[in-house]
Design a protein around this motif. Structure first.
Motif, mmCIF file in Angstrom:
data_model
loop_
_atom_site.group_PDB
_atom_site.id
_atom_site.type_symbol
_atom_site.label_atom_id
_atom_site.label_comp_id
_atom_site.label_asym_id
_atom_site.label_seq_id
_atom_site.Cartn_x
_atom_site.Cartn_y
_atom_site.Cartn_z
ATOM 1 N N ASN A 97 6.361 93.854 55.432
ATOM 2 C CA ASN A 97 5.979 92.482 56.127
ATOM 3 C C ASN A 97 4.879 91.873 55.763
ATOM 4 O O ASN A 97 4.204 91.123 56.568
ATOM 5 C CB ASN A 97 5.660 93.342 57.593
ATOM 6 C CG ASN A 97 4.567 94.172 57.798
ATOM 7 O OD1 ASN A 97 3.360 93.903 57.609
ATOM 8 N ND2 ASN A 97 4.962 95.498 58.127
ATOM 9 N N ALA A 98 4.660 92.027 54.355
ATOM 10 C CA ALA A 98 3.801 90.922 54.017
ATOM 11 C C ALA A 98 4.413 90.155 52.812
ATOM 12 O O ALA A 98 4.696 90.810 51.622
ATOM 13 C CB ALA A 98 2.306 91.926 53.304
ATOM 14 N N LEU A 99 4.293 88.867 52.958
ATOM 15 C CA LEU A 99 4.954 88.125 51.624
ATOM 16 C C LEU A 99 4.243 88.034 50.319
ATOM 17 O O LEU A 99 5.198 88.256 49.411
ATOM 18 C CB LEU A 99 4.737 86.466 52.142
ATOM 19 C CG LEU A 99 5.650 86.046 53.278
ATOM 20 C CD1 LEU A 99 5.572 84.610 53.425
ATOM 21 C CD2 LEU A 99 7.323 86.314 52.702
ATOM 22 N N PRO A 100 3.007 88.339 49.995
ATOM 23 C CA PRO A 100 2.417 88.783 48.688
ATOM 24 C C PRO A 100 3.075 89.887 48.194
ATOM 25 O O PRO A 100 3.134 90.094 46.728
ATOM 26 C CB PRO A 100 0.959 88.917 49.006
ATOM 27 C CG PRO A 100 0.689 88.168 50.255
ATOM 28 C CD PRO A 100 1.877 88.227 51.279
ATOM 29 N N ARG A 101 3.582 90.835 48.654
ATOM 30 C CA ARG A 101 4.440 91.991 47.999
ATOM 31 C C ARG A 101 5.566 91.710 47.630
ATOM 32 O O ARG A 101 6.003 92.598 47.139
ATOM 33 C CB ARG A 101 4.175 93.124 49.128
ATOM 34 C CG ARG A 101 2.876 93.669 49.713
ATOM 35 C CD ARG A 101 3.198 95.236 50.050
ATOM 36 N NE ARG A 101 3.645 96.007 49.048
ATOM 37 C CZ ARG A 101 4.323 97.148 49.030
ATOM 38 N NH1 ARG A 101 4.641 97.554 50.237
ATOM 39 N NH2 ARG A 101 4.543 97.994 48.259
ATOM 40 N N ILE A 102 6.286 90.452 47.714
ATOM 41 C CA ILE A 102 7.655 90.260 47.387
ATOM 42 C C ILE A 102 7.581 89.559 45.843
ATOM 43 O O ILE A 102 8.638 89.498 45.321
ATOM 44 C CB ILE A 102 8.346 89.624 48.307
ATOM 45 C CG1 ILE A 102 8.001 87.939 48.417
ATOM 46 C CG2 ILE A 102 8.725 90.114 49.687
ATOM 47 C CD1 ILE A 102 8.814 87.294 49.449
ATOM 48 N N GLY A 103 6.252 89.306 45.463
ATOM 49 C CA GLY A 103 6.155 88.595 44.171
ATOM 50 C C GLY A 103 5.927 87.273 44.291
ATOM 51 O O GLY A 103 6.244 86.716 45.156
ATOM 52 N N LYS A 104 5.217 86.546 43.434
ATOM 53 C CA LYS A 104 4.670 85.315 43.470
ATOM 54 C C LYS A 104 5.943 84.459 43.216
ATOM 55 O O LYS A 104 6.055 83.208 44.066
ATOM 56 C CB LYS A 104 3.846 84.892 41.992
ATOM 57 C CG LYS A 104 3.241 83.615 41.959
ATOM 58 C CD LYS A 104 2.203 83.553 40.792
ATOM 59 C CE LYS A 104 3.183 83.547 39.700
ATOM 60 N NZ LYS A 104 2.488 83.137 38.220
#
Length: 325
Positions: free
Chosen positions: A91-98
């Protein structure tokens, strides 16, 4: 959660171009969840695709017989406009990749589907349920809510996500609901022994030797409440193994008498990844990981710290001992 499922159904109903992704270093839960959901959405006639930051590891390709997963470089221009962007197992966008984050800017709606703890503000408008043993369990319910019949391909992806994220049903988050979903998955005709063997793979003797070396490094704190193992990149490479092969090593510590926290320290370049497991619910390793800059569940969590094993291990063990006391 009923309100969130209703919102999910409405978002799916009005969307046509749908992109699904998961975290940048995906495990079977994130991969299985996105594959099964994408298959279900295609059955509804949706133009759905999974776009991850990196290419899918070869070891997971059997979970994707329809080829619904691609990677950013090969598909960044797949849609000019995205109606709905779904993120599974985080549930954290930074974890999906730049790079994949850039696709969010092209999307009209964003939806997290996850079982990790999160702020109540996020949980209020997304499909996040930390009572679920795996994201795959939640996705199974959401697919049913859409009125899509689970087939054998979806079931294999979801069953695999659940057995991996529960360490074969060993974690305290496993509930009767988990097994009810699993029963429905098995009703499609999947074989549990085959599913287990496919995801864990057939190992070479070098793998067994690596386990032996790593477990022989096991140490315990003076009070017997913390046990840990460690391994280097050189060790993994010298035994002809892959990093993915080592993820379950920490679970071997859970049988040790009297321990409350198990740790595995793994060298990653100039950093150390630390995995945590709790043996019972008296210690919340999610909080411990958060205090060390990471996060996760109360029974399974992780963090990454700058430094080498010789420096990081004693510092972290000392902090864990202070926290559990």
């Amino acid at each position: 959660m009923t309100r969130n499922i209703d919102r999910f159904k409405k978002l799916i109903e009005k969307a046509n171009n749908i992109v699904i992704t998961t975290h940048i270093f995906p495990d079977a839960d994130g991969i299985g969840s996105e594959i099964a959901l994408c298959m279900a959405l295609r059955k509804l006639g949706k133009n759905a695709i999974c776009i991850n930051e990196e290419k899918l590891f070869d070891r997971y390709r059997y979970l994707d017989p329809d080829g619904v997963i691609t990677n950013y470089n090969d598909s960044k221009d797949y849609f000019d406009k995205i109606d709905l962007f779904i993120v599974t197992d985080t549930n954290a966008l930074p974890r999906i990749g730049k790079n994949v984050q850039e696709l969010v800017l092209k999307s009209s709606e964003l939806l997290f589907i996850d079982h990790h703890p999160c702020p109540k503000e996020i949980a209020a408008i997304h499909c996040v349920d930390s009572t679920k043993a795996a994201t795959g369990e939640l996705v199974g319910e959401l697919i049913e809510a859409l009125g899509v019949k689970l087939d054998k391909k979806m079931a294999l992806a979801l069953y695999t996500s659940i057995i991996i994220d529960t360490s074969s049903f060993r974690y305290p988050t496993v509930t009767g609901n988990t097994h009810r979903i699993v029963a429905k998955l098995m009703d499609t005709g999947i074989s549990p022994p085959q599913a287990f063997n496919q995801i864990n793979g057939v190992k070479q003797v070098e793998y067994m030797k690596l386990i032996g070396k790593v477990l022989s490094s096991c140490q315990m704190s003076p009070n017997g409440k913390v046990a840990w193992i460690s391994l280097t990149e050189e060790e993994i490479e010298s035994f002809g193994c892959e990093t993915e092969d080592t993820h379950g090593f920490i679970n071997h510590l859970l049988i040790l008498e009297g321990i409350e926290v198990a740790c595995m320290f793994r060298e990653v370049g100039d950093k150390v990844k630390i995995s945590f497991r709790s043996v019972n619910q008296t210690v919340d390793v999610g909080v411990i990981a958060q205090a060390l800059g990471g996060g996760g569940h109360n029974h399974s969590a992780a963090t990454i710290i700058d430094g080498n094993l010789a420096k990081v291990i004693p510092e972290v063990i000392e902090k864990i001992e202070l926290m559990i006391e």
